[in-house]
Write a protein that holds these residues in place. Structure first.
Motif, PDB file in Angstrom:
ATOM      1  N   HIS A 141       0.837  -1.206   0.000  1.00  0.00           N
ATOM      2  CA  HIS A 141       0.000   0.000   0.000  1.00  0.00           C
ATOM      3  C   HIS A 141       0.871   1.255   0.000  1.00  0.00           C
ATOM      4  O   HIS A 141       0.636   2.185  -0.796  1.00  0.00           O
ATOM      5  N   LYS A 142       1.864   1.289   0.867  1.00  0.00           N
ATOM      6  CA  LYS A 142       2.723   2.472   0.950  1.00  0.00           C
ATOM      7  C   LYS A 142       3.519   2.673  -0.339  1.00  0.00           C
ATOM      8  O   LYS A 142       3.714   3.809  -0.796  1.00  0.00           O
ATOM      9  N   TRP A 143       3.982   1.572  -0.947  1.00  0.00           N
ATOM     10  CA  TRP A 143       4.699   1.666  -2.221  1.00  0.00           C
ATOM     11  C   TRP A 143       3.775   2.243  -3.292  1.00  0.00           C
ATOM     12  O   TRP A 143       4.176   3.101  -4.087  1.00  0.00           O
ATOM     13  N   ALA A 144       2.531   1.777  -3.309  1.00  0.00           N
ATOM     14  CA  ALA A 144       1.573   2.239  -4.311  1.00  0.00           C
ATOM     15  C   ALA A 144       1.272   3.727  -4.163  1.00  0.00           C
ATOM     16  O   ALA A 144       1.257   4.471  -5.152  1.00  0.00           O
ATOM     17  N   VAL A 145       1.043   4.162  -2.937  1.00  0.00           N
ATOM     18  CA  VAL A 145       0.745   5.582  -2.695  1.00  0.00           C
ATOM     19  C   VAL A 145       1.934   6.445  -3.092  1.00  0.00           C
ATOM     20  O   VAL A 145       1.777   7.516  -3.710  1.00  0.00           O
ATOM     21  N   LYS A 146       3.133   5.988  -2.772  1.00  0.00           N
ATOM     22  CA  LYS A 146       4.352   6.718  -3.124  1.00  0.00           C
ATOM     23  C   LYS A 146       4.475   6.889  -4.637  1.00  0.00           C
ATOM     24  O   LYS A 146       5.018   7.900  -5.117  1.00  0.00           O
ATOM     25  N   HIS A 147       3.955   5.927  -5.381  1.00  0.00           N
ATOM     26  CA  HIS A 147       4.036   5.977  -6.841  1.00  0.00           C
ATOM     27  C   HIS A 147       2.714   6.432  -7.473  1.00  0.00           C
ATOM     28  O   HIS A 147       2.420   6.117  -8.622  1.00  0.00           O
ATOM     29  N   HIS A 148       1.899   7.149  -6.684  1.00  0.00           N
ATOM     30  CA  HIS A 148       0.712   7.873  -7.178  1.00  0.00           C
ATOM     31  C   HIS A 148      -0.460   6.976  -7.567  1.00  0.00           C
ATOM     32  O   HIS A 148      -1.278   7.346  -8.409  1.00  0.00           O
ATOM     33  N   TYR A 149      -0.555   5.815  -6.948  1.00  0.00           N
ATOM     34  CA  TYR A 149      -1.741   4.985  -7.087  1.00  0.00           C
ATOM     35  C   TYR A 149      -2.617   5.159  -5.850  1.00  0.00           C
ATOM     36  O   TYR A 149      -2.153   5.617  -4.801  1.00  0.00           O
ATOM     37  N   VAL A 150      -3.889   4.794  -5.969  1.00  0.00           N
ATOM     38  CA  VAL A 150      -4.774   4.862  -4.799  1.00  0.00           C
ATOM     39  C   VAL A 150      -4.265   3.927  -3.716  1.00  0.00           C
ATOM     40  O   VAL A 150      -4.161   4.279  -2.542  1.00  0.00           O
ATOM     41  N   SER A 151      -3.938   2.715  -4.113  1.00  0.00           N
ATOM     42  CA  SER A 151      -3.432   1.698  -3.188  1.00  0.00           C
ATOM     43  C   SER A 151      -2.958   0.510  -4.024  1.00  0.00           C
ATOM     44  O   SER A 151      -2.907   0.569  -5.256  1.00  0.00           O
ATOM     45  N   GLY A 152      -2.619  -0.541  -3.339  1.00  0.00           N
ATOM     46  CA  GLY A 152      -2.227  -1.780  -3.995  1.00  0.00           C
ATOM     47  C   GLY A 152      -2.259  -2.904  -2.981  1.00  0.00           C
ATOM     48  O   GLY A 152      -2.405  -2.664  -1.773  1.00  0.00           O
ATOM     49  N   TYR A 153      -2.150  -4.117  -3.457  1.00  0.00           N
ATOM     50  CA  TYR A 153      -2.121  -5.256  -2.548  1.00  0.00           C
ATOM     51  C   TYR A 153      -1.318  -6.388  -3.188  1.00  0.00           C
ATOM     52  O   TYR A 153      -1.240  -6.497  -4.420  1.00  0.00           O
ATOM     53  N   PRO A 154      -0.697  -7.232  -2.379  1.00  0.00           N
ATOM     54  CA  PRO A 154       0.014  -8.399  -2.926  1.00  0.00           C
ATOM     55  C   PRO A 154      -0.998  -9.412  -3.425  1.00  0.00           C
ATOM     56  O   PRO A 154      -2.036  -9.621  -2.796  1.00  0.00           O
ATOM     57  N   ASN A 155      -0.716 -10.029  -4.541  1.00  0.00           N
ATOM     58  CA  ASN A 155      -1.646 -11.036  -5.061  1.00  0.00           C
ATOM     59  C   ASN A 155      -1.289 -12.451  -4.616  1.00  0.00           C
ATOM     60  O   ASN A 155      -1.902 -13.425  -5.048  1.00  0.00           O
ATOM     61  N   GLY A 156      -0.290 -12.566  -3.734  1.00  0.00           N
ATOM     62  CA  GLY A 156       0.087 -13.863  -3.189  1.00  0.00           C
ATOM     63  C   GLY A 156       1.134 -14.604  -3.996  1.00  0.00           C
ATOM     64  O   GLY A 156       1.656 -15.623  -3.548  1.00  0.00           O
ATOM     65  N   GLU A 157       1.450 -14.079  -5.189  1.00  0.00           N
ATOM     66  CA  GLU A 157       2.459 -14.723  -6.020  1.00  0.00           C
ATOM     67  C   GLU A 157       3.858 -14.274  -5.587  1.00  0.00           C
ATOM     68  O   GLU A 157       4.043 -13.150  -5.108  1.00  0.00           O
TER      69      GLU A 157
END
Length: 328
Positions: A283-299
């Motif tokens: 989530h923090k990586w995604a916000v830093k790169h201007h996305y709303v959020s993100g999540y690991p897909n388990g892969e």
């Protein structure tokens, strides 16, 4: 033995509230019954946006032909939307108690009038009786939309369940946790979620066997992701299970909501494999790169001696991050 029930009526509760305010209706202690059957407990009705929730941690006892007998626990916790209702049943020693509830919304007076009708039926050897009490009116307390009605969800699975429940109570189509709240926010029983607007996300119940019977939380995330990919969708588990115990809840949303799956080096995600810490880092990586959020897909994969994790990044404008406070 001839079964006899004394005549009883039904319970009607009317509460009036203005506008679309969230509200909590708490009925004062109610005793339902007569000479034969008695229900003890304090039923509560919670209103949050368009969702109604009835909680009644009551008990019931009954007496037949002068013989005192024990009953059981109600433990009602039902959710339903305006214009519908709920049923709850419990059985003990051959006698069945069934609690029914329904309500409607009326705008004729300029205010929204909520009418709650609760009726209780008891069945024993083919005979049925309805139980209830007098009419009761109860003032309400406002409940903001950023409140989750429950204890603070500490575990990984409970956080997903709480986020899902909050989203359905507040008109969102789904929400999942970021685990990125601060320590101070946790002290205030606040957790962070990513919320999708109405009609964006949808739920399916999928056979556990079709998900390869995942053995860990992160594997469950991965199996949901692979199921979604096979359907040309994005998908996350909501960590709920159906009554039969053979299906897991999967929430899916269109591919257009996210970027294509991306592999990110573990070194950029604090080198963690802990599910909670991994979700937080993504989530923090995604916000830093201007996305709303993100999540690991388990892969996960190792390439050239480096660990990588698969992530899903949510595009700007497709969801929002919200802080939710747990309150019993």
């Amino acid at each position: 033995m001839k079964t006899c029930f004394k005549a009883l009526t039904l319970l009607t509760v009317c509460c009036v509230f203005a506008g679309t305010a969230n509200a909590e209706y708490t009925f004062r202690k109610v005793f339902v019954g007569g000479d034969r059957v008695v229900i003890y407990g304090t039923p509560k009705v919670y209103i949050q946006d368009e969702q109604v929730r009835v909680k009644w941690p009551g008990t019931w006892k009954y007496q037949i032909a002068g013989k005192r007998m024990t009953g059981g626990n109600l433990n009602v916790d039902k959710k339903f939307k305006y214009g519908s209702g709920f049923e709850h049943s419990d059985s003990s020693n051959g006698l069945k108690v069934q609690l029914k509830g329904e309500h409607s919304k009326n705008d004729q007076t300029g205010n929204n009038e909520l009418q709650m009708v609760l009726s209780v039926e008891f069945s024993y050897k083919g005979s049925t009786a309805k139980l209830a009490t007098k009419n009761i009116s109860q003032e309400y307390k406002k409940i903001p939309s950023d409140v989750y009605l429950g204890s603070f969800p500490k575990s990984f699975a409970h956080r997903f369940q709480a986020a899902r429940e909050w989203s359905t109570n507040t008109g969102h189509s789904h929400a999942f946790p970021t685990f990125a709240e601060s320590k101070e926010e946790v002290k205030r029983n606040t957790f962070q979620v990513v919320a999708f607007p109405a009609n964006v996300a949808h739920k399916s119940d999928v056979l556990i066997s079709d998900l390869k019977k995942p053995k860990s939380d992160l594997e469950r995330v991965m199996r949901a992701h692979r199921w979604g990919s096979s359907q040309k969708k994005r998908a996350l588990p909501d960590f709920n299970i159906n009554r039969a115990g053979d299906k897991y809840g999967i929430v899916w949303f269109p591919l257009s909501v996210t970027e294509k799956p991306r592999d990110i080096a573990a070194s950029e995600l604090n080198n963690t494999s802990n599910p909670i810490e991994l979700f937080k880092s993504v989530h923090k990586w995604a916000v830093k790169h201007h996305y709303v959020s993100g999540y690991p897909n388990g892969e996960a994969a190792i390439r050239n001696g480096k660990q990588y994790y698969g992530v899903i990044l949510i595009k700007p404008g497709k969801a929002e991050v919200a802080n939710v406070t747990a309150r019993k």
